[in-house]
Design an enzyme around this catalytic site. Sequence first.
Site, short mmCIF file in Angstrom:
data_model
loop_
_atom_site.label_atom_id
_atom_site.label_comp_id
_atom_site.label_asym_id
_atom_site.label_seq_id
_atom_site.Cartn_x
_atom_site.Cartn_y
_atom_site.Cartn_z
N HIS A 1 0.82 -1.21 0.00
CA HIS A 1 0.00 0.00 0.00
C HIS A 1 0.86 1.27 0.00
O HIS A 1 0.39 2.32 -0.44
CB HIS A 1 -0.96 -0.01 1.19
CG HIS A 1 -2.07 -1.00 1.03
ND1 HIS A 1 -2.54 -1.76 2.07
CD2 HIS A 1 -2.79 -1.38 -0.05
CE1 HIS A 1 -3.51 -2.56 1.64
NE2 HIS A 1 -3.68 -2.34 0.35
N CYS B 1 -14.32 -6.61 2.85
CA CYS B 1 -13.27 -6.57 1.84
C CYS B 1 -11.94 -6.92 2.48
O CYS B 1 -11.72 -6.63 3.66
CB CYS B 1 -13.21 -5.22 1.16
SG CYS B 1 -13.25 -3.83 2.29
N GLU C 1 -14.79 -10.90 9.98
CA GLU C 1 -15.13 -9.48 10.15
C GLU C 1 -16.57 -9.26 10.61
O GLU C 1 -16.83 -8.44 11.47
CB GLU C 1 -14.97 -8.72 8.82
CG GLU C 1 -13.58 -8.30 8.50
CD GLU C 1 -13.51 -7.40 7.28
OE1 GLU C 1 -14.50 -6.70 6.96
OE2 GLU C 1 -12.44 -7.38 6.64
N GLU D 1 -3.80 2.51 -2.96
CA GLU D 1 -4.53 1.25 -3.13
C GLU D 1 -4.52 0.92 -4.61
O GLU D 1 -5.06 1.68 -5.42
CB GLU D 1 -5.97 1.45 -2.62
CG GLU D 1 -6.75 0.18 -2.47
CD GLU D 1 -6.43 -0.58 -1.20
OE1 GLU D 1 -5.37 -1.23 -1.15
OE2 GLU D 1 -7.25 -0.53 -0.27
N GLU E 1 -5.38 -2.38 -6.75
CA GLU E 1 -5.86 -3.74 -6.57
C GLU E 1 -6.58 -4.28 -7.79
O GLU E 1 -7.24 -3.53 -8.52
CB GLU E 1 -6.83 -3.80 -5.37
CG GLU E 1 -6.15 -3.48 -4.07
CD GLU E 1 -7.05 -3.63 -2.86
OE1 GLU E 1 -6.51 -3.83 -1.77
OE2 GLU E 1 -8.28 -3.53 -3.00
#
Length: 172
Positions: free
Chosen positions: A23, A64, A84, A109, A111
Site C-alpha cells: 500500500h 473486503c 469481520e 490502493e 488492486e
Amino acid sequence: MEHVILVDSNDRVMGEMEKLKAHQSGTLHRAFSVFLFNESNELLLQQRALTKYHSAGLWTNTCCSHPRMGENTMDAAKRRLLEEMGIECELEFAFSFIYKAELENGLIEHELDHVFTGLYTDAPNFDPNEVGDWKYDSIEHIKSDLRLSPELFTAWFKLAFEKVCLLNRKET
C-alpha cells in the site's frame, strides 16, 4: 505480518509482499469485495473501524480484504466475511476490476478486486477491531449519499458499487 499476493493485470501471481509495503508502493495486488443484500435489495454496509490504518471510519461494502498465498479467492472471501462480520452465507462471483486510488497518509490502493455478492437478512455479529458500525441501506439512498458526501465512502466502494448496481439491474 500480513502479506498480499502480487499479480499482473491478468491476475497471474507475480509474488507476494507485506501488505503495508504494497500500500505504500502502490504495487498491484489481489483483493476481494463482498456485497450482501437482504430480501428488500438493501445493501449491508459496514463502517470501517476507527483503528484501521487506512480509510478508517469510512462506509464501505459488507466485507473486503485480501486472499492469502495459495488460498482460493472465494474461500478467502468467506473466511473474512466470517471473521469481520460473523456471517456465513453463499457467495457468487460477480466481476473483477482493477483500480488505483491515492489514500490518506501517502498510501496507494492498487488492486485487482474480485467482487462477490450474496443474500443475507440478519444482523451481523461483527468484530469491533474491524468494523465500527453497520446498516442495511437502499440503493437509492446510497446513490444519494455518494452524490452528496462521497468523502464518507471508501475509494473502492465508489467504483464497485456502480458496477454492482448495473449487474443487479440486469438480473431484475
